[in-house]
Each structure stands twice: as structure tokens, then as C-alpha cells.
Design a protein around this motif. Structure first.
Motif, mmCIF file in Angstrom:
data_model
loop_
_atom_site.group_PDB
_atom_site.id
_atom_site.type_symbol
_atom_site.label_atom_id
_atom_site.label_comp_id
_atom_site.label_asym_id
_atom_site.label_seq_id
_atom_site.Cartn_x
_atom_site.Cartn_y
_atom_site.Cartn_z
ATOM 1 N N PRO A 264 9.544 -13.706 -12.677
ATOM 2 C CA PRO A 264 10.265 -13.182 -13.842
ATOM 3 C C PRO A 264 10.148 -11.670 -14.027
ATOM 4 N N LEU A 265 8.954 -11.098 -13.779
ATOM 5 C CA LEU A 265 8.808 -9.658 -13.992
ATOM 6 C C LEU A 265 9.626 -8.873 -12.978
ATOM 7 N N ASN A 266 9.571 -9.298 -11.727
ATOM 8 C CA ASN A 266 10.374 -8.636 -10.699
ATOM 9 C C ASN A 266 11.865 -8.839 -10.956
ATOM 10 N N GLU A 267 12.236 -10.045 -11.416
ATOM 11 C CA GLU A 267 13.645 -10.299 -11.742
ATOM 12 C C GLU A 267 14.116 -9.378 -12.860
ATOM 13 N N GLU A 268 13.268 -9.182 -13.868
ATOM 14 C CA GLU A 268 13.650 -8.295 -14.973
ATOM 15 C C GLU A 268 13.800 -6.862 -14.492
ATOM 16 N N LEU A 269 12.908 -6.428 -13.603
ATOM 17 C CA LEU A 269 13.005 -5.072 -13.062
ATOM 18 C C LEU A 269 14.289 -4.920 -12.254
ATOM 19 N N MET A 270 14.585 -5.902 -11.392
ATOM 20 C CA MET A 270 15.810 -5.846 -10.595
ATOM 21 C C MET A 270 17.051 -5.924 -11.485
ATOM 22 N N ASP A 271 16.949 -6.737 -12.538
ATOM 23 C CA ASP A 271 18.062 -6.863 -13.469
ATOM 24 C C ASP A 271 18.290 -5.551 -14.212
ATOM 25 N N TRP A 272 17.197 -4.875 -14.598
ATOM 26 C CA TRP A 272 17.341 -3.572 -15.269
ATOM 27 C C TRP A 272 17.983 -2.557 -14.317
ATOM 28 N N LYS A 273 17.572 -2.566 -13.063
ATOM 29 C CA LYS A 273 18.158 -1.633 -12.100
ATOM 30 C C LYS A 273 19.638 -1.935 -11.868
ATOM 31 N N ARG A 274 19.990 -3.228 -11.880
ATOM 32 C CA ARG A 274 21.402 -3.587 -11.728
ATOM 33 C C ARG A 274 22.197 -3.135 -12.955
ATOM 34 N N ARG A 275 21.608 -3.335 -14.138
ATOM 35 C CA ARG A 275 22.293 -2.886 -15.356
ATOM 36 C C ARG A 275 22.405 -1.366 -15.393
ATOM 37 N N GLN A 276 21.450 -0.678 -14.794
ATOM 38 C CA GLN A 276 21.557 0.779 -14.700
ATOM 39 C C GLN A 276 22.755 1.169 -13.831
ATOM 40 N N GLN A 277 22.960 0.434 -12.736
ATOM 41 C CA GLN A 277 24.147 0.683 -11.910
ATOM 42 C C GLN A 277 25.427 0.521 -12.732
ATOM 43 N N ILE A 278 25.481 -0.557 -13.505
ATOM 44 C CA ILE A 278 26.675 -0.847 -14.294
ATOM 45 C C ILE A 278 26.873 0.214 -15.371
ATOM 46 N N THR A 279 25.787 0.661 -15.995
ATOM 47 C CA THR A 279 25.889 1.717 -17.006
ATOM 48 C C THR A 279 26.417 3.004 -16.389
ATOM 49 N N CYS A 280 25.989 3.301 -15.168
ATOM 50 C CA CYS A 280 26.430 4.535 -14.501
ATOM 51 C C CYS A 280 27.946 4.579 -14.338
ATOM 52 N N ILE A 281 28.587 3.426 -14.196
ATOM 53 C CA ILE A 281 30.046 3.423 -13.996
ATOM 54 C C ILE A 281 30.790 3.053 -15.279
ATOM 55 N N GLY A 282 30.134 3.290 -16.425
ATOM 56 C CA GLY A 282 30.826 3.141 -17.702
ATOM 57 C C GLY A 282 30.549 1.860 -18.442
ATOM 58 N N GLY A 283 29.672 0.995 -17.908
ATOM 59 C CA GLY A 283 29.402 -0.299 -18.531
ATOM 60 C C GLY A 283 28.526 -0.207 -19.765
ATOM 61 N N PRO A 284 28.044 -1.360 -20.251
ATOM 62 C CA PRO A 284 27.254 -1.397 -21.485
ATOM 63 C C PRO A 284 26.035 -0.482 -21.425
ATOM 64 N N LEU A 285 25.661 0.006 -22.597
ATOM 65 C CA LEU A 285 24.512 0.894 -22.721
ATOM 66 C C LEU A 285 23.269 0.244 -22.136
ATOM 67 N N LEU A 286 22.529 1.023 -21.357
ATOM 68 C CA LEU A 286 21.319 0.509 -20.722
ATOM 69 C C LEU A 286 20.177 0.479 -21.731
ATOM 70 N N THR A 287 19.683 -0.700 -22.004
ATOM 71 C CA THR A 287 18.535 -0.869 -22.888
ATOM 72 C C THR A 287 17.485 -1.704 -22.167
ATOM 73 N N GLY A 288 16.344 -1.856 -22.794
ATOM 74 C CA GLY A 288 15.338 -2.760 -22.262
ATOM 75 C C GLY A 288 14.231 -2.105 -21.464
#
Length: 738
Positions: free
Chosen positions: A227-251
Motif C-alpha cells: 500500500p505505501l509503495n502504491e500510494e507513492l506510485m499513485d502520487w507520482k502518476r497524479r503528478q504526471q496528470i497535474t502537469c498536463i492540466g489535470g486535477p490539483l495534486l494533493t496528498g
């Protein structure tokens, strides 16, 4: 309608998303009371300008002070004073952080407003907000809490062991000190039996404590691996999405909390193992489990600490030029760019300066790119405690530049099949971390960046950034564009809407996206799963046009940003509508109804079409030549709509634009955006630019000099009474008369 009012009209499910990112960093009360003032400031620029951020910080405090003095309700006034004090303390030392927080909140509001206009969320946004994600986070939170509780229980067990052993040690030494002649009496024999029982219990407790430690270490290892590694990978994926205009990166703060609590647990287990070693130094015996099991447990804990801290070194903010905040991961040579790193493990023992070094294209393979670069400026900085981010260790590089490496023979390297905007590079960051005898080499890298040498390459570079971060969660696949995968229309359409919501404040609705899909893919009954190839999106020209789909769309974004922003945000520009749909919409409307759409034949052009009726009742559609930046620089588009005139067969010029589709009076829609107003105080007769179109009736049989003037014969007669024939002739022969 202000952006904040639009937010307040959202459905509950969208308001819950808004509530998620307003916290102590930016209380919603400030957003509520200072809504108009906040929306009129340039927070994007301020977030990368210390002087501007400082000015806005003090202005915000002044605005809050003024609001407090005007507030009549005692409780509300009390809360505002408290919020003002907290804001002042939090951001006094770092107003840049405040500007960044507010900028992100406003951007996220715009994205949520855009999402609410769509019938359903796109696949990327849905995947980031589904119940599975929330359930996984709750599970992780619970497991971390259980681990912390287990650590405390083991700590109490070790303390109990120590107390028991001290008693055993005291009794044993007391027995040894007795006279040998007394060792055979009943009292001594009873004491020996009691000591044997204590030793048996001590042995049992030692085994029990080691068993609990083994189970705890297994649980921490399981937590880190899944779970901890999944959350880290998920945060990094959400950072990618934020970089291209997606939802604000939180967490990230929550992730830091989980990392910190896990690290604290591991260090506590390590101390407890050291404590067991101390106990062995005082009391040991044949079959003692501590010397047998402790080395293995120590090695496992050491390895877990190593991997946890190594993975906690992350790029908090990806490389970005302050001049193009909404387009990160693009770097122009010779232009400053910034980036920020954070260590997610926050422990008292690591609150010291940690040196971080930035390297461009580390371990670059020969021939992979046609250009090579190196970093100008200070590429080494010290991490320091950042109070505004919960006291974490972070470092921000704010004065980095890239310079292209020159070659003696004049060659730039191997020329490959990729465009320069398809060549991907990375920035690596290294540091050495020392704690409690452990030395850990930290390394992380940015997401792939595109390097340009001319701003004309910016659209192509941004297309590459979008395509990469949309279609892969690999953090460093620098050969991605040697064989880029296709995107489905459902994926791409969502990201295209984000470009508009993040860059110009209003996303695209389903009708607008449908027109874009038709333009890119043609008529398809079910377009969502149709594949769009990279070359068709960005490299191949639209049939019959000298530009690609993306360059056409990007030119419209630039046009809106510079010349049409208020009209776009208010929703008065339909924008993306085909000519066939346009005519179908206007056909049943009363004459003078018009709509605004972007030109399909020009890069960065906007036009308007209105419906009219001929004398025989036939419906006519009239479209004006597209207005591009060269014309919009001279006259605001709202003023063009207000002052536009049409001259038909020597008649008095008239404005044919009456109602904005579907039926909004023109002045009601655009009145607040009119810029130029006739002045009544000037000594001169006021003059204005008036956009005019001249219609000629082909059935007109005769042609005279009257046709050269946009006026009726009656007006011409009136003019001849006030001007001499020579003056009229001079005006008609002037080069400005055409």
C-alpha cells in the motif's frame, strides 16, 4: 458571474471536491470574503516572483484587516482576526508559497467548473477519485496506526523484560553472595527454584518479544511493498496528470506523514533491538534467543530503513519556466527554470543540511539524442527545514539554465529520426544521507523534459509532454517517441478539455469536444474508443490545410489567452462548431442572431456568423472574415461586436448583430467588456475605429461615384451642401478612401 459564484452554484458532489483542497493553507473564509479581489490578482506570476508575492501578501493582510473592521457580526469578526493572524505567521517568511497555494486553488476551481459542464467525468479523473482509491488510503491509514500501536506494545514488553531481568539479576547475585555453607538449606533451595522459574519466564518473554518484533517487521515490510509503495506510485502518476492540466495534486503531506510514521516505527524497533543487546550483556544463558535472532532482525530493519528513505526522495515540483507556469517540463535554453525536491521522512535526527546536486542527462547513451546540454548556474544546493510544509526537508532550485554543448567540428551529434521536440531528457538529483551509522545514497529524477531553443517550438514541445504523460506511467522512458503508442479519443478529449480549463479558465463541453473529435477522426458513430495516432495529432497537416490539428488548437488557446479571455470564461464563445451545425442552430432564430466560432481555415482566428432574411424571405447566413491577433491587437473583440457595421448597396451602415445565440441581447452579453467609450471631456471630436463590411448587390445595374462612399444618396446630398466639389474629389482620391 465571478468564478467563486460559479463554484457556489455547483452540485454537491463537485462542492465536496472544492472542500477537499481548502484547508489551513488557504482557509475558505478568505476565499469567500475576498473573492473579487483574489480573482483580480495575477497569482500565477506572483508564485514565481518574490517581490510580487510579497506585495500581494501584504495587500491580502490589508484586505483582511479592512474586512474585519467592516464586519458587524462579532463571531465572524473574531474568526477573521484569527485567520489573519494565522496567515501572517504562516507566510511571513515565504510569501511565494502563499501565492502558489492560491494559484493552485483557483486553477483547481476552474477545472472543477469545467468538469461540471460535462455529462460525465473522463476516465483519468474518474480513476483518480474512485472509491477504490479512498478505501486503499483508509486501509493504509489503519495499518500505519496498528503498526504504531504494536511498536508501543513491544516497547512496553522490552521495558517489562528489563525490569524482570533486573530483579532476576539482583536475586541471582544476592544468592551468589551468600555463604556456601548456607546453600543447602531449604530457603536457598526455594530461592534457586524461584530463580529457575524467573529464568524460564525471562526466556519465554524474550522469545515472545522477538516473535512480536519479527511479526512487526513483516507487517512493516508488507506495508512498504504494497500500500505505501502504491500510494507513492499513485502520487507520482497524479503528478504526471497535474502537469498536463489535470486535477490539483494533493496528498503529499499525507504521504509524508505515512512515511514519517513508518520510519519512526523502524527506528524505534532498531532501538529496541539495541536494548535487547544491552540485556544480553547483563544476563545470558544457553539457548538464549537474542544472540541467535537479533542479527537477522537488525539486518532486515536496516534494509527496510534504507529502502524507505531512498524512496522518500521525490521531486515535489517538476522543472518549469516561470514564464510558462502552465506548461511545465519544457525548458528553453538560456531561460531560468525552477524545480523543488522533498524528503518525505521527517525525523529530528535528519534536521540538518543535506547537499543535493542536479545533473542533466546523467548516463546519456551515445547517439540517443542529436543535442546535448549542460546546466549553467549553481547546480548544488542544501536542503533545509521548510516550516510551511510541516517542517520537512526540501530544496528549491530557482536559478538553473541550460546551455547547448558546442562541438569542435561543428557537428551537434547524430541526427536521428525524431524532431527536437520529441527528444526527451531528464534531470537527476543526488544526495548522501547519513543517520545513526547508516549512509544512504539518494537519487531521483524529474519526469522527462523537452528542451527547445526557440519559442516557436513550444507548441510541439507541449504536445510531446501531453502525449507522454497521458499514455505512460513510466517515469523515465526517454525513448518513448521512437514508437509512441496511440491514444483513445476518450483519453485525449479529457486532456484537451484540461488544456482549456487550466490555460484559459474554462474547459470544453461535450458538444465542443464532439466537433473536435469529428475534425480529427471524421464521422464515427462511436468515437470514444477510436484511436488517435501521434503523427495525426501533431505531425501531419489537416487535409487541405498547412497546419496540424494540435498547432491549430494551440493557436486558439493563445488567441483566447491574449485577446478573448473574459468572453471565453463567461461562456459567450461557442468556439468549436462546424459550419453545418452552425447553420442548423441559427436557421430557426430571428434575424440578427449570431454566434462566435473559431476559424477552421486560419491559425488563431475567430469569426462570427449571423442569420438574416432576404426580401423574398429566404434565410441567409453571413460570416465575417476571421479576426486574428493582428486585428485584435488594434481593437478589442467586444468593441468589434459593438461597432461592427455592414453597408449594403449605398444604404446607411447598420450593425446586423442583435442577439447572441440562443437569444441574449448583444449589449447584455458584452456590455461589461466594452473597452473604448467616446470621451465627452476632450476638446477634439471623438473618433473610433469601426469595423465595416460592404455587401454589393450583383443585380445593381449602374455604377457611379456614389458607390465609392458608404452612404445613401440622401446623405450624399447633405454632404455636398457642406463641402465643395474640390474637397469631395480630394477625399475620394485619397489613399485612405479605400
Amino acid at each position: 458571474m465571478t468564478q467563486w459564484k460559479q463554484v457556489q452554484h455547483l452540485e454537491i458532489k463537485f462542492l465536496e471536491q472544492v472542500d477537499h483542497f481548502y484547508d489551513d493553507n488557504f482557509p475558505m473564509e478568505i476565499r469567500q470574503f475576498l473573492a473579487d479581489w483574489i480573482e483580480n490578482q495575477d497569482w500565477d506570476t506572483a508564485s514565481n516572483s518574490e517581490s510580487m508575492a510579497t506585495v500581494l501578501f501584504h495587500n491580502l493582510l490589508s484586505q483582511l484587516e479592512e474586512q474585519c473592521s467592516q464586519e458587524k457580526m462579532f463571531l465572524q469578526r473574531h474568526n477573521l482576526k484569527r485567520i489573519k493572524q494565522q496567515t501572517e505567521v504562516k507566510y511571513r517568511a515565504n510569501p511565494l508559497h502563499m501565492a502558489g497555494v492560491i494559484s493552485n486553488c483557483l486553477r483547481e476551481e476552474r477545472r472543477i467548473i469545467a468538469t461540471s459542464c460535462m455529462l460525465e467525468q473522463g476516465p483519468l479523473e474518474t480513476s483518480m477519485q474512485n472509491s477504490v482509491v479512498f478505501e486503499r488510503q483508509r486501509n493504509l491509514e489503519n495499518r500505519v496506526a496498528v503498526i504504531r500501536s504494536s511498536v508501543l506494545i513491544i516497547e512496553q514488553g522490552v521495558k517489562y523484560l528489563e525490569d524482570m531481568q533486573d530483579e532476576f539479576d539482583f536475586r541471582f547475585k544476592t544468592l551468589q553472595s551468600r555463604d556456601p555453607a548456607e546453600r543447602n538449606n531449604d530457603h536457598v533451595r526455594q530461592e534457586v527454584v524461584r530463580l529457575q522459574d524467573m529464568l524460564n519466564t525471562l526466556d519465554y518473554k524474550r522469545k515472545e518479544t522477538l516473535g512480536k518484533m519479527t511479526d512487526l517487521i513483516k507487517e512493516i515490510e508488507s506495508l512498504m511493498n504494497t500500500p505505501l509503495n502504491e500510494e507513492l506510485m499513485d502520487w507520482k502518476r497524479r503528478q504526471q496528470i497535474t502537469c498536463i492540466g489535470g486535477p490539483l495534486l494533493t496528498g503529499l503531506d499525507q504521504l509524508q506523514n505515512w512515511f514519517t510514521l513508518t520510519a519512526q516505527s523502524l527506528f524505534q524497533v532498531r532501538r529496541q533491538l539495541d536494548k535487547l543487546e544491552e540485556l544480553v550483556m547483563k544476563v545470558t544463558y544457553d539457548g538464549d534467543p537474542i544472540p541467535l535472532e537479533k542479527p537477522q532482525l537488525e539486518e532486515r530493519v536496516k534494509l527496510l530503513i534504507y529502502h524507505l528513505i531512498k524512496s522518500s526522495f521525490v521531486v515535489e515540483r517538476q522543472p518549469c519556466m516561470p514564464t510558462h507556469l502552465q506548461r511545465p517540463l519544457i525548458i528553453k535554453t538560456g531561460v531560468l527554470f525552477t524545480t523543488k525536491l522533498r524528503l518525505l521522512v521527517k525525523l529530528p535526527e535528519v534536521n540538518y543540511q543535506l547537499k543535493v546536486k542536479a545533473t542533466f542527462d546523467k548516463d546519456l547513451q551515445a547517439g540517443r539524442v542529436s543535442r546535448q546540454f549542460f546546466i549553467l548556474g549553481t547546480n548544488t544546493k542544501l536542503m533545509d527545514v521548510e516550516e510551511s510544509s510541516n517542517g520537512c526537508l526540501s530544496v528549491e532550485f530557482r536559478h538553473l539554465q541550460l546551455k547547448e554543448r558546442k562541438y569542435v567540428n561543428g557537428s551537434k551529434g547524430n541526427e536521428g529520426p525524431l524532431f527536437v521536440t520529441e527528444e526527451l531528457h531528464s534531470i537527476s538529483f543526488e544526495a548522501q544521507f547519513c543517520i545513526q551509522g547508516l549512509t544512504i545514497d539518494l537519487e531521483t529524477s524529474s519526469l522527462p523534459v523537452v528542451v527547445i531553443s526557440n519559442v516557436s517550438q513550444l507548441p510541439g514541445g507541449w504536445a510531446s509532454v501531453i502525449w507522454y504523460n497521458l499514455l505512460t506511467d513510466e517515469l523515465k522512458n526517454l525513448s518513448f517517441f521512437t514508437s509512441p503508442p496511440p491514444a483513445t479519443w476518450s483519453q485525449l478529449s479529457e486532456v484537451l478539455s484540461w488544456q482549456f480549463s487550466s490555460f484559459v479558465g474554462r474547459g470544453l463541453n461535450n458538444e465542443q469536444l464532439s466537433m473536435l473529435g469529428e475534425k480529427l477522426l471524421g464521422q464515427h458513430i462511436s468515437r470514444n474508443e477510436c484511436q488517435v495516432h501521434w503523427s495525426k495529432f501533431c505531425k501531419e497537416n489537416i487535409p487541405g490545410k498547412p497546419f496540424s490539428f494540435w498547432h491549430w488548437l494551440d493557436s486558439i488557446l493563445e488567441l483566447i489567452k491574449k485577446y478573448l479571455l473574459p468572453l471565453w470564461i463567461d461562456g459567450y464563445i461557442m468556439g468549436f462548431v462546424s459550419k453545418e451545425t452552425e447553420r442548423a442552430l441559427l436557421k430557426e432564430k430571428e434575424p440578427g442572431t449570431f454566434l462566435l466560432r473559431f476559424s477552421e481555415s486560419h491559425l488563431g482566428g475567430i469569426t462570427f456568423t449571423w442569420v438574416d432574411q432576404s426580401e423574398n424571405g429566404e434565410v441567409k447566413f453571413n460570416s465575417v472574415e476571421p479576426y486574428t491577433k493582428s486585428r485584435l491587437t488594434a481593437l478589442p473583440f467586444a468593441d468589434i461586436i459593438r461597432d461592427y457595421k455592414v453597408i449594403v448597396d449605398r444604404n446607411v451602415p447598420e450593425n446586423p448583430l442583435k442577439l447572441l445565440y440562443p437569444g441574449i441581447p448583444k449589449d447584455e452579453a458584452f456590455g461589461k467588456h466594452y473597452n473604448s467609450q467616446p470621451s465627452t471631456e476632450s476638446q477634439y471630436i471623438p473618433s473610433v475605429f469601426i469595423p465595416v463590411s460592404q455587401f454589393t448587390n450583383p443585380s445593381t445595374a449602374s455604377f457611379s461615384s456614389l458607390d465609392l462612399l458608404p452612404m445613401s444618396p440622401g446623405m450624399f446630398d447633405e454632404l455636398t451642401q457642406k463641402l465643395s466639389p474640390v474637397e469631395i474629389e480630394t477625399a475620394m482620391s485619397s489613399p485612405y478612401s479605400e
